[in-house]
Design an enzyme around this catalytic site. Structure first.
Site, short mmCIF file in Angstrom:
data_model
loop_
_atom_site.label_atom_id
_atom_site.label_comp_id
_atom_site.label_asym_id
_atom_site.label_seq_id
_atom_site.Cartn_x
_atom_site.Cartn_y
_atom_site.Cartn_z
N GLU A 3 12.24 14.55 30.50
CA GLU A 3 12.02 13.23 31.10
C GLU A 3 13.33 12.45 31.25
O GLU A 3 13.41 11.28 30.85
CB GLU A 3 11.01 12.42 30.27
CG GLU A 3 9.68 13.14 30.11
CD GLU A 3 8.62 12.30 29.40
OE1 GLU A 3 8.98 11.32 28.73
OE2 GLU A 3 7.43 12.64 29.52
N GLU B 112 3.21 18.19 30.34
CA GLU B 112 2.58 17.61 29.15
C GLU B 112 1.33 16.86 29.58
O GLU B 112 1.38 16.10 30.55
CB GLU B 112 3.50 16.60 28.45
CG GLU B 112 4.78 17.17 27.90
CD GLU B 112 5.64 16.10 27.20
OE1 GLU B 112 5.15 14.98 26.95
OE2 GLU B 112 6.81 16.40 26.93
#
Ligand SMILES: *[C@@H]1O[C@H](CO)[C@@H](O)[C@H](O)[C@H]1NC(C)=O
Ligand SMILES: *[C@@H]1O[C@H](CO)[C@@H](O)[C@H](O)[C@H]1NC(C)=O
Ligand SMILES: *[C@@H]1O[C@H](CO)[C@@H](O)[C@H](O)[C@H]1NC(C)=O
Ligand SMILES: *[C@@H]1O[C@H](CO)[C@@H](O)[C@H](O)[C@H]1NC(C)=O
Length: 485
Positions: free
Chosen positions: A121, A266
C-alpha cells in the site's frame, strides 16, 4: 479408432481447462509481526489442512519460505516499503534481492513463488507521498532482475495498493477513476503491468469504511445484507465490496486497461478492539465472501471467479495500533492457531477451520492482581501504564472482548499480558505489592486470559532474535523496578 477418441480427449482437455479457470482462487495473508510466532512448519501445515493453495507474505522471511518449500502452495513474496528506495536506485540491488530471496528458494527448496509484491500500500495517503518516487522504479528494476534470472514467465510483479488510489466523482462505480494526485503515475504503472502480463492488486476493506464513517450503513458491509441497493444505471450493488471493486474496474476501463487481471490482495474483518470487530460479524463477512468465492461468482462488472487473499491467517500482537486497536486482531486464527469461529472455506470436508497441530504452550499459570492489594495503591496506575505500553491492552475498553471486566479484572488482564509476553518470567509478575502468580484460569466469558506459546527461535535466519528481545524486556523491567521502588 478414429476421430471419436480424439474428440473425447479434446473435450476432456477443454472441460479440464474450463474447470481450472472457473474456480476462484483463495489464499491467506501470513504476517509475522508477533512477539511469539507459531513455528513456520506449523503454519504451513495449517494452510494445507485448511485447503489454502496460496499464501501472501509481507517480506521474504527465510524461515517462512523454507517451510513453504515443496508444500505446493503458491507464494506471493513481498518487498517492504522501507526497501523500495534502495531497490529503485539500483538494478544491482534488485538482482541481489531476486537472487537471495527468490532464485535461492526455488533452486534449493522448490518454493512455488508466483508473484513478487512491490511494497505494501505504498500510495496510502497516510504515508504523505513518501513512496511515490520509488515504487515504480523499484517495480521496473525487480522486473528486469526477474527477466535476467530467467523467471519472468513464471513469476509476475505487482503492487498491492489500498483502495484509496481510486475514487468515484459520482459516488457510483461508473464514476471511478484514479486519484488526481497520482493519476499519471498510476497510468505508467498500469501500462507496465499490462505490458508484462502482470496483475493489479488491491486491498478492499468494508470494515474500515464502517470504522471511519459512523454513518456507513452496516448491512451494506455484508454479502447477505438487506441494505437497499445502489443503482448504477440499472446495475444494482447490494454490498460495498462489489461497488468498490467495480469502481476500480471502471477506473481501469476508462484509462484503457479494462482487461487487466485484478487480485484482491487483502480482504477481511477483525475480531476485537472495536465495537464492530467481533467474531460474529467477522464470520458473517467471511462466510458471505467465501460463498461467492466457492461459487466462482464475481462482481457485476467482472462476473468471473475472484482471486483473493484473506486478511489474515493469524493474529499479530506486535503490530502498530496506529490504525486502531483492532489492528492486532485480524486473524481467522488466534495467535496460537485456534480458530475463532466456524468458517466453511469450501475446501475441507468438515466445513470447519482446522486448528494448528502440536502447539507448545508455556505452563498453565497466569499473573493477576493480589486479592489483598488495594485499588487505591498509587503503584496501580504506574504499573498498568508501564505494562500496557509493552504488552497488549487492545482487548480492554468499550465493547471489546474484555470490556466488561471490573477494575481488578482489568488490572489482572494487563499484568497477565505483560507476564505472558515475557515468557512467564518470575520478574515479570513482580508489580510492587500488587501481583501474584495463579494456576486458576482467570478467563471470564468472552474474555480470554491467554497462555503464551513457546517462543520460536528460528532456523538459520533468526535463531537469537526472540531471545534478545526477551532479554531487552527483562532489562527494561529491572530498570523500571529500580526507578519506581
Ligand atoms: C531478502 O529479504 C529480506 C527480508 O525481506 C531482507 O531483509 C534482505 O535484505 C533481502 N536480501 C537482499 C539481498 O536484498
Ligand atoms: C504525515 O504527515 C502528518 C502531518 O504532517 C504527520 O503527522 C505524519 O507523521 C506523517 N506521516 C508519515 C508516515 O510521514
Ligand atoms: C435504476 O436506474 C435506471 C436509470 O439510471 C432507471 O431506469 C431504473 O428505473 C432504476 N431502477 C430502480 C429499481 O430504481
Ligand atoms: C479497563 O481498562 C480500559 C483500558 O485501559 C479502560 O478504558 C476501562 O475504563 C477500564 N475499566 C475499568 C472498570 O476500570
Amino acid at each position: 479408432m478414429g476421430l471419436f477418441p480424439v474428440a473425447v480427449g479434446a473435450l476432456l482437455v477443454w472441460i479440464f481447462s474450463v474447470t481450472v479457470h472457473s474456480v476462484s482462487e483463495i489464499g491467506a495473508n501470513w504476517g509475522i509481526q508477533a512477539t511469539h510466532r507459531l513455528p513456520p512448519d506449523t503454519v504451513v501445515r495449517m494452510l494445507r489442512d485448511n485447503g489454502f493453495q496460496q499464501v501472501k507474505l509481507f517480506d521474504a522471511d527465510y524461515d517462512s519460505l523454507r517451510a513453504l518449500g515443496k508444500s505446493g502452495i503458491e507464494v506471493m513474496v513481498g518487498i517492504p516499503n522501507d526497501m523500495l528506495a534502495s531497490l529503485s536506485g539500483s538494478v544491482e540491488a534488485a538482482e541481489k534481492w531476486v537472487s537471495k530471496n527468490v532464485s535461492a528458494h526455488i533452486n534449493a527448496n522448490n518454493v512455488k513463488i508466483k508473484y513478487v509484491a512491490i511494497g505494501n500500500e505504498p500510495f496510502l495517503k497516510a504515508y504523505n507521498g513518501s513512496f511515490l518516487r520509488t515504487t515504480f522504479p523499484a517495480l521496473r528494476n525487480v522486473q528486469s532482475a526477474l527477466i535476467k534470472a530467467g523467471l519472468s514467465n513464471q513469476i509476475k510483479v505487482t503492487v498491492p495498493l489500498n483502495a484509496d488510489v481510486y475514487e468515484s466523482s459520482t459516488g457510483l462505480p461508473s464514476g471511478g477513476n484514479f486519484r488526481a494526485d497520482i493519476h499519471d503515475l498510476m497510468l505508467s504503472i498500469l501500462k507496465f503491468l499490462s505490458d508484462n502480463r502482470a496483475p493489479f492488486t488491491v486491498n478492499i476493506y468494508p470494515f474500515i469504511s464502517l470504522y471511519t464513517e459512523p454513518s456507513f450503513p452496516i448491512e451494506y458491509a455484508f454479502f447477505d445484507g438487506n441494505s437497499s441497493p445502489l443503482n448504477d444505471s440499472g446495475t444494482n450493488y447490494y454490498n460495498m465490496f462489489d461497488a468498490n471493486h467495480d469502481t476500480l474496474v471502471w477506473a481501469l476501463r476508462k484509462n484503457g486497461f479494462g482487461n487487466l487481471p485484478i487480485i484482491v490482495g487483502e480482504i477481511g474483518w477483525p475480531t476485537d478492539g472495536y465495537a464492530y470487530a467481533k467474531g460474529l460479524y467477522a464470520q458473517r463477512f467471511y462466510q458471505g465472501f467465501m460463498s461467492r468465492i466457492s461459487g466462482g461468482r464475481g462482481t457485476p462488472m467482472r462476473p468471473g471467479p475472484i482471486h483473493a487473499y484473506l486478511f489474515s491467517l493469524i493474529d499479530e500482537d506486535a503490530k502498530s495500533i496506529d490504525p486502531g486497536n483492532f489492528e492486532r486482531h485480524w486473524g481467522i486464527f488466534s495467535y496460537d492457531g485456534l480458530p475463532k469461529y466456524a468458517l466453511n472455506l469450501g475446501k475441507t470436508n468438515s466445513g470447519a477451520l482446522i486448528p494448528a497441530r502440536n502447539v507448545h504452550y508455556l505452563e498453565k499459570k497466569w499473573c493477576v492482581m493480589k486479592p489483598s492489594a488495594n485499588l487505591d495503591n498509587p503503584q496501580v496506575a504506574i504499573s498498568v501504564n508501564y505494562a500496557c505500553a509493552l504488552a497488549d491492552c487492545t482487548s480492554l475498553g468499550y465493547q471489546t472482548s474484555c470490556g466488561n471486566l471490573d477494575s481488578r479484572g482489568n488490572i489482572s488482564y494487563v499484568f497477565n499480558s505483560y507476564y505472558q509476553r515475557n515468557n512467564q518470567l518470575d520478574q515479570a509478575c513482580k508489580f510492587p505489592g500488587l501481583s501474584m502468580v495463579t494456576k486458576t484460569d482467570p478467563s471470564v466469558g468472552s474474555c480470554r486470559f491467554g497462555i503464551m506459546i513457546e517462543p520460536y527461535y528460528g532456523g538459520a535466519g533468526g535463531r537469537f532474535g526472540s531471545r534478545q528481545r526477551t532479554l531487552g524486556l527483562v532489562v527494561g523491567f529491572i530498570f523500571f523496578l529500580w526507578i519506581f521502588l
